[in-house]
Design an enzyme around this catalytic site. Sequence first.
Site, PDB file in Angstrom:
ATOM      1  N   TYR A 131     105.684  14.502  79.430  1.00  0.00           N
ATOM      2  CA  TYR A 131     104.395  14.346  80.115  1.00  0.00           C
ATOM      3  C   TYR A 131     103.482  15.533  79.800  1.00  0.00           C
ATOM      4  O   TYR A 131     102.328  15.363  79.382  1.00  0.00           O
ATOM      5  CB  TYR A 131     104.623  14.228  81.629  1.00  0.00           C
ATOM      6  CG  TYR A 131     103.370  14.451  82.429  1.00  0.00           C
ATOM      7  CD1 TYR A 131     102.364  13.493  82.453  1.00  0.00           C
ATOM      8  CD2 TYR A 131     103.170  15.633  83.145  1.00  0.00           C
ATOM      9  CE1 TYR A 131     101.195  13.701  83.169  1.00  0.00           C
ATOM     10  CE2 TYR A 131     102.011  15.857  83.857  1.00  0.00           C
ATOM     11  CZ  TYR A 131     101.018  14.881  83.862  1.00  0.00           C
ATOM     12  OH  TYR A 131      99.859  15.104  84.556  1.00  0.00           O
ATOM     13  N   LYS A 187      99.794  15.850  77.583  1.00  0.00           N
ATOM     14  CA  LYS A 187      98.535  16.455  78.050  1.00  0.00           C
ATOM     15  C   LYS A 187      98.097  17.549  77.066  1.00  0.00           C
ATOM     16  O   LYS A 187      96.911  17.666  76.735  1.00  0.00           O
ATOM     17  CB  LYS A 187      98.716  17.043  79.459  1.00  0.00           C
ATOM     18  CG  LYS A 187      98.868  15.984  80.543  1.00  0.00           C
ATOM     19  CD  LYS A 187      97.549  15.256  80.771  1.00  0.00           C
ATOM     20  CE  LYS A 187      97.646  14.143  81.781  1.00  0.00           C
ATOM     21  NZ  LYS A 187      96.413  13.354  81.928  1.00  0.00           N
ATOM     22  N   SER A 223      96.659  19.095  82.962  1.00  0.00           N
ATOM     23  CA  SER A 223      97.651  19.407  83.990  1.00  0.00           C
ATOM     24  C   SER A 223      98.246  20.789  83.782  1.00  0.00           C
ATOM     25  O   SER A 223      98.378  21.255  82.643  1.00  0.00           O
ATOM     26  CB  SER A 223      98.772  18.372  83.888  1.00  0.00           C
ATOM     27  OG  SER A 223      99.866  18.768  84.660  1.00  0.00           O
TER      28      SER A 223
HETATM   29  N1  UFG Z   1     110.051  17.054  94.930  1.00  0.00           N
HETATM   30  C1  UFG Z   1     111.189  16.899  95.680  1.00  0.00           C
HETATM   31  N2  UFG Z   1     111.537  15.647  96.073  1.00  0.00           N
HETATM   32  C2  UFG Z   1     110.787  14.541  95.772  1.00  0.00           C
HETATM   33  C3  UFG Z   1     109.615  14.711  95.015  1.00  0.00           C
HETATM   34  C4  UFG Z   1     109.282  15.992  94.608  1.00  0.00           C
HETATM   35  O1  UFG Z   1     111.892  17.872  95.996  1.00  0.00           O
HETATM   36  O2  UFG Z   1     111.177  13.420  96.179  1.00  0.00           O
HETATM   37  C5  UFG Z   1     109.696  18.407  94.473  1.00  0.00           C
HETATM   38  C6  UFG Z   1     109.647  18.501  92.959  1.00  0.00           C
HETATM   39  O3  UFG Z   1     110.912  18.783  92.444  1.00  0.00           O
HETATM   40  C7  UFG Z   1     108.644  19.606  92.758  1.00  0.00           C
HETATM   41  C8  UFG Z   1     107.707  19.486  93.956  1.00  0.00           C
HETATM   42  O4  UFG Z   1     108.388  18.696  94.910  1.00  0.00           O
HETATM   43  O5  UFG Z   1     109.277  20.820  92.828  1.00  0.00           O
HETATM   44  C9  UFG Z   1     106.419  18.817  93.598  1.00  0.00           C
HETATM   45  O6  UFG Z   1     106.717  17.593  92.951  1.00  0.00           O
HETATM   46  P1  UFG Z   1     105.620  16.488  92.644  1.00  0.00           P
HETATM   47  O7  UFG Z   1     106.317  15.350  91.973  1.00  0.00           O
HETATM   48  O8  UFG Z   1     104.829  16.234  93.863  1.00  0.00           O
HETATM   49  O9  UFG Z   1     104.651  17.218  91.638  1.00  0.00           O
HETATM   50  P2  UFG Z   1     104.974  17.907  90.231  1.00  0.00           P
HETATM   51  O10 UFG Z   1     104.881  19.370  90.450  1.00  0.00           O
HETATM   52  O11 UFG Z   1     106.185  17.409  89.586  1.00  0.00           O
HETATM   53  O12 UFG Z   1     103.805  17.319  89.374  1.00  0.00           O
HETATM   54  C10 UFG Z   1     102.475  17.453  89.743  1.00  0.00           C
HETATM   55  C11 UFG Z   1     101.645  16.381  89.071  1.00  0.00           C
HETATM   56  C12 UFG Z   1     101.701  16.542  87.615  1.00  0.00           C
HETATM   57  C13 UFG Z   1     101.344  17.929  87.229  1.00  0.00           C
HETATM   58  C14 UFG Z   1     102.154  18.935  87.979  1.00  0.00           C
HETATM   59  C15 UFG Z   1     101.697  20.317  87.694  1.00  0.00           C
HETATM   60  O13 UFG Z   1     102.110  15.105  89.417  1.00  0.00           O
HETATM   61  O14 UFG Z   1     100.797  15.647  87.041  1.00  0.00           O
HETATM   62  O15 UFG Z   1     102.031  18.694  89.364  1.00  0.00           O
HETATM   63  O16 UFG Z   1     102.278  21.224  88.563  1.00  0.00           O
HETATM   64  F1  UFG Z   1     101.565  18.122  85.937  1.00  0.00           F
END
Ligand code: UFG
Length: 334
Positions: free
Chosen positions: A142, A146, A118
């Site tokens: 997390y 990884k 990731s």
């Molecule tokens: N977000 C919101 N509201 C929500 C959910 C997410 O504003 O209800 C925002 C998060 O704060 C983040 C963005 O949307 O800024 C993306 O969030 P995600 O949860 O969709 O994805 P992440 O970036 O947290 O995580 C994903 C994968 C991980 C990986 C990561 C690497 O799930 O496994 O991308 O960038 F590590």
Amino acid sequence: MADRILVTGGAGFVGSHVCKALAGAGLVPITYDDLSGGNKEAIRWGPLVTGDLADRDKLDFAMTRFKPRAVIHLAGVIAAGESVADPAKYYRINVVGSLELLGAMRRHGVDAAVFSSSAAVYGDAAEMPVTEDAAIQPTSPYGRTKAAVEGLLQDYVAYGLRSISLRYFNAAGADPDGELGELHEPETHLIPLVLEAAAGIRDVFEIYGTDYPTPDGTCIRDYVHVSDLARAHVLALERLARPGRAGAEAFNLGSGKGASVQEVIAATERVTGLVPPTRNGPRRPGDPARLVADPTRAMQQLGWQPRHDDLDTQIGHAWAFLDSRMGRRLRRAG
Ligand code: UFG
């Protein structure tokens, strides 16, 4: 008979698309999944062995029965936010589970692995876009799990293991043929949550933080189409099969373009014609402000080229999948 590939987590969002891509390349995916996060309906291109990574007997059974040529290891827990609150779960499933899998591979002489890593291993990277040479400094448990597994893979070169870690940025979209899509329970990912709010399945979408040092104050991510991710696994297997290939490598898989949470909401409005209800909330612990890939190495060395790197296309495919599921549910209810 075609070569078999053991796919841990093959019932999951990325895993099911990987299985479809393997079948398309003439390989037989053997899914190994405990169905805790995956979905049985998504297993269509090969058999399923139901088991978890802690189950040595089941792993031995899968290896003995199917004699896979290689393993693609995607099984694991994936929510960075949850990992801050419950790190033990992340270390147990992601790190100890991977150790068990590698042990089974050694017992059965399987010496090639593709690992679902990731972008979270980079944390708050100093330079954007991020290359594979950037410092590994995850900001969440997390991400640390990884990075730990990548370390294991490097050390297991001593046992003759050849591996490729694929550092996914944000997996998005859905199978363009409409056969597969994202079905996490609970859903924590941005695009499906925004789409559910637009569809009226979810009351409101909460934006996690509007005070980040980005142009509109919301986090920037690199959304990469899940079918593009899936194809990269097939390319990685091809690379591992080349004569003389040894060692442990890592590749970024991203589109190279960043989009903020606000831009995803705007794209959702364009694609669906619907305005999702949103509200501003606090930051989610462990979230870096900005993560955008430099995918040059994967393009040059794996021969990978993202085909659907446009946000509207990705959201369009995810929307088509959600819409078809809603249609089915409504028809059943009627
Ligand atoms: N977000 C919101 N509201 C929500 C959910 C997410 O504003 O209800 C925002 C998060 O704060 C983040 C963005 O949307 O800024 C993306 O969030 P995600 O949860 O969709 O994805 P992440 O970036 O947290 O995580 C994903 C994968 C991980 C990986 C990561 C690497 O799930 O496994 O991308 O960038 F590590």
